[in-house]
Design an enzyme around this catalytic site. Structure first.
Site, PDB file in Angstrom:
ATOM      1  N   ARG A  54      -1.084   6.759   4.655  1.00 49.13           N
ATOM      2  CA  ARG A  54      -1.138   5.533   3.859  1.00 49.13           C
ATOM      3  C   ARG A  54       0.218   4.851   3.771  1.00 49.13           C
ATOM      4  NH1 ARG A  54      -5.391   4.818   0.306  1.00 49.13           N
ATOM      5  NH2 ARG A  54      -4.006   3.743  -1.149  1.00 49.13           N
TER       6      ARG A  54
ATOM      7  N   MET B 142       0.844  -1.188   0.000  1.00 47.35           N
ATOM      8  CA  MET B 142       0.000   0.000   0.000  1.00 47.35           C
ATOM      9  C   MET B 142       0.876   1.233   0.000  1.00 47.35           C
ATOM     10  SD  MET B 142      -2.884   1.516   0.083  1.00 47.35           S
ATOM     11  CE  MET B 142      -3.959   0.105   0.368  1.00 47.35           C
ATOM     12  N   CYS B 143       0.508   2.189  -0.803  1.00 51.95           N
ATOM     13  CA  CYS B 143       1.272   3.434  -0.858  1.00 51.95           C
ATOM     14  C   CYS B 143       0.330   4.602  -1.064  1.00 51.95           C
ATOM     15  CB  CYS B 143       2.280   3.403  -2.011  1.00 51.95           C
ATOM     16  SG  CYS B 143       3.506   2.085  -1.872  1.00 51.95           S
ATOM     17  N   GLY B 144       0.821   5.782  -0.676  1.00 52.60           N
ATOM     18  CA  GLY B 144       0.148   7.017  -1.037  1.00 52.60           C
ATOM     19  C   GLY B 144       0.942   7.643  -2.159  1.00 52.60           C
TER      20      GLY B 144
ATOM     21  N   ASN C 291       1.304   1.959  -6.579  1.00 49.96           N
ATOM     22  CA  ASN C 291       0.524   1.503  -5.438  1.00 49.96           C
ATOM     23  C   ASN C 291      -0.175   0.223  -5.867  1.00 49.96           C
ATOM     24  OD1 ASN C 291      -0.964   1.214  -3.098  1.00 49.96           O
ATOM     25  ND2 ASN C 291      -2.568   2.610  -3.757  1.00 49.96           N
TER      26      ASN C 291
END
Length: 633
Positions: A31, A1-3, A77
């Site tokens: 995030r 998960m990434c922002g 992401n």
């Protein structure tokens, strides 16, 4: 998960640069708590700020944005669960960037994204062509939003938006009709943004062009006048990752041999397993769903696991890596059962069960006379969460939290313990008061749910946010104790109802339009799941620095279910608790689950009792005024 975020300014005649608003940066950092950095790319006609915030789950920690010697920049992401090889100790961000950087033409980019199995959203700056590529996977399992300034001189792409700076209503979800490309230099010169679309190719439909045109018109309705969308000049397409829905109907008129008045019992359900064809399909579903769960619970970094001859008492001190949004219903029970097959034996599994206060007790010291609400509430930070929990221990046994999902959840826990008594099952009771619901909605949740804005979005968004936060109580040594889930991966059962006719509206559709109408309804359900559910749920769960994973939306699971005829998946002439999601109920029986296999579908907003908590006269489709409150600065 990434922002991930890319902010583009197409006119630099005034010089200077507006950095990301602090609220947007804050939401992105939540995030991706393990790494944050930014890269600025400038040109004579534009400049781009790329902002990456990483939640580390597999391989080596790879900070984002990632840049190569030619000036290409990549934000990712996603999770590659198949289609592109990623070694056990490799990071898929680097793998994807290596591929993209080596490509010489657009068709190679199409081939790469067509081959990936797993959720993804990406932003890729191709320096040589002055282009930004971006998009989401076929189902839209990862959020990506866009907004275009009123002046036409800037736009922004981001995993999550913000209500600040008066731009809340301008954020929209990037549609999942394909991958987009923007030529920045050309847009800056012409002062008109042209989105080049590389659409998914719907192999099953003869009217692909008409479908694409219809989608484009719907998208354009929500965009400013200076933004247009065109199909790419080469007419390149992405290959749809799942097989088309089997809409073939039985010959002649459909007459069910089953009565809608038969009771929903295990014995009546078992009758279907005597049919060899049905039993084969059930076992195929178990296999493909088990593989989907296996991939999702093993694709993350773990500390050294215990061996069978090790001291099992060590397992009691281990933290769970996997959590499940758990109501005790058929979807979450099957996922939990299959997760038990693949999660290391010494590792606990967190079952996250949320309940909203149904009514207020009177004459109790912990409640105020005026509002009937607890004087003390849960705080936001991890340390303060524990303090808040300890301060409200009185509420643990409060009958006000014995909502339907709490009761079925406890029953489901007993079933799972019976199947594997050696597993540590952390049944996390998450209790939410009206006061805390209102406070956290105002503080954080409303801007995560946006741009969705209905009463249903509010109910489910809030319920999923509190559940995935994982702050509650677990039974330890015959005593309820404060607990906070440390699991970075959250499994959810979304996708089961949409594919297996689990909602009440499916029964209505079947009664009025028969099997053909039901097939069309299911086809529509999967087609709109990105805009209706998945972007919102990704933003809400990701806000805790956790990753949502959806086994029922695994490409192989969807392809298998799409290959079956409607009558192999559901029989809506049968009563609730049997007919809807019939094949999944039979799979549950084969897995050793009992009472949960005949539980009727109950939507999360009703099972958790958040629906009607604040306004009993609302309809789910109404615009929700509670989501319109802007964050104060």
């Amino acid at each position: 998960m990434c922002g991930i975020c890319c902010s583009v300014t197409l006119s630099i005649e005034h010089g200077g640069y507006d950095f990301l608003h602090k609220n947007l940066l804050h939401n992105l950092q939540r995030r991706g708590p393990n790494s944050s950095q930014q890269v600025l790319k400038t040109d004579t006609d534009y400049h781009c700020l790329f902002s990456g915030h990483v939640l580390h789950l597999r391989g080596l920690l790879t900070p984002q944005p990632i840049e190569d010697e030619r000036g290409n920049v990549f934000l990712w992401n996603g999770e590659i669960f198949g289609g592109v090889y990623v070694g056990a100790k490799e990071n898929d961000t680097q793998i994807m960037f290596n591929h993209l950087s080596s490509f010489n033409n657009e068709s190679e980019i199409m081939s790469l994204f067509s081959s990936i199995h797993g959720p993804w959203a990406f932003i890729y700056y191709q320096a040589s062509s002055h282009c930004v590529w971006f998009g989401r996977d076929y189902f839209g399992r990862r959020s990506l939003l866009w907004h275009f300034s009123n002046t036409g001189k800037s736009f922004c792409l981001a995993s999550v938006g913000t209500e600040a700076a008066g731009i809340v209503n301008q954020w929209q979800e990037v549609p999942v009709c394909g991958i987009f490309r923007i030529d920045l230099k050309s847009s800056a010169i012409s002062k008109h943004i042209v989105l080049k679309l590389y659409p998914w190719k719907y192999i099953s439909k003869e009217n692909t062009a008409e479908e694409v045109d219809k989608n484009l018109n719907q998208i354009l309705d929500d965009l400013p006048k200076f933004v247009s969308i065109e199909i790419n000049e080469a007419r390149l397409c992405l290959k749809t990752p799942v097989v088309p829905l089997n809409t073939k109907l039985p010959q002649g008129s459909f007459e069910s041999d089953h009565s809608s008045h038969i009771p929903a019992t295990i014995e009546n359900l078992q009758v279907f397993l005597k049919d060899k064809h049905m039993k084969k399909a059930v076992h195929q579903l178990i296999h493909v769903l088990s593989e989907a769960v296996k991939t999702r619970v093993l694709c993350l970094s773990r500390s050294e696991i215990l061996f069978l001859n090790d001291d099992l008492s060590k397992a009691s001190t281990r933290k769970a890596n996997i959590a499940i949004l758990f109501s005790g219903g058929i979807d979450s029970m099957v996922i939990a059962n299959l997760a038990d097959r693949h999660v290391p034996f010494d590792e606990p599994i967190d079952l996250l069960n949320v309940a909203f206060m149904t009514k207020v007790r009177t004459g109790h010291a912990t409640f105020t006379k005026k509002s009937g609400q607890p004087k003390k509430h849960l705080e936001t930070s991890s340390e303060e969460n524990t303090k808040g929990l300890a301060a409200t221990t009185d509420n643990i046994k409060d009958q006000n939290f014995n909502v339907p999902d709490r009761l079925t959840g406890r029953a489901g826990l007993k079933e799972l313990k019976a199947i594997n008594p050696l597993r540590i099952w952390n049944f996390v009771e998450i209790n939410v008061s009206l006061e805390e619901l209102q406070r956290m909605r105002n503080h954080q949740i409303s801007q995560l749910v946006q741009p969705l804005d209905t009463v249903l979005d509010d109910s489910i968004g809030c319920a999923v946010w509190f559940a995935s936060r994982g702050v509650g109580y677990v039974m330890k040594e015959d005593e309820m104790k404060p607990y906070q889930s440390a699991a970075k991966v959250v499994l959810t059962g979304i996708g089961a109802d949409e594919q297996l006719a689990g909602y009440s509206r499916h029964r209505v559709r079947f009664k009025t339009h028969g099997l053909e109408g039901l097939n069309k309804e299911l086809e529509m359900e999967l087609g709109r799941i990105s805009s209706r559910n998945l972007g919102r749920d990704d933003r809400v769960i990701g806000d805790h620095g956790k990753e949502a994973r959806f086994p029922f939306l695994d490409e192989n699971v969807v392809s298998f279910l799409n290959s079956l005829s409607i009558l192999e998946k559901a029989d809506l002439t049968l009563p609730r608790g049997v007919g809807e999601k019939l094949i999944l109920r039979l799979a549950a029986l084969e897995l050793g689950l009992t009472a949960s296999s005949v539980l009727p579908k109950r939507a999360m907003q009703f099972g958790s009792k958040i629906a009607k908590m604040e306004n009993s006269h609302e309809k789910a489709s109404d615009k929700c005024s509670r989501l319109q409150v802007l964050s104060s600065e």
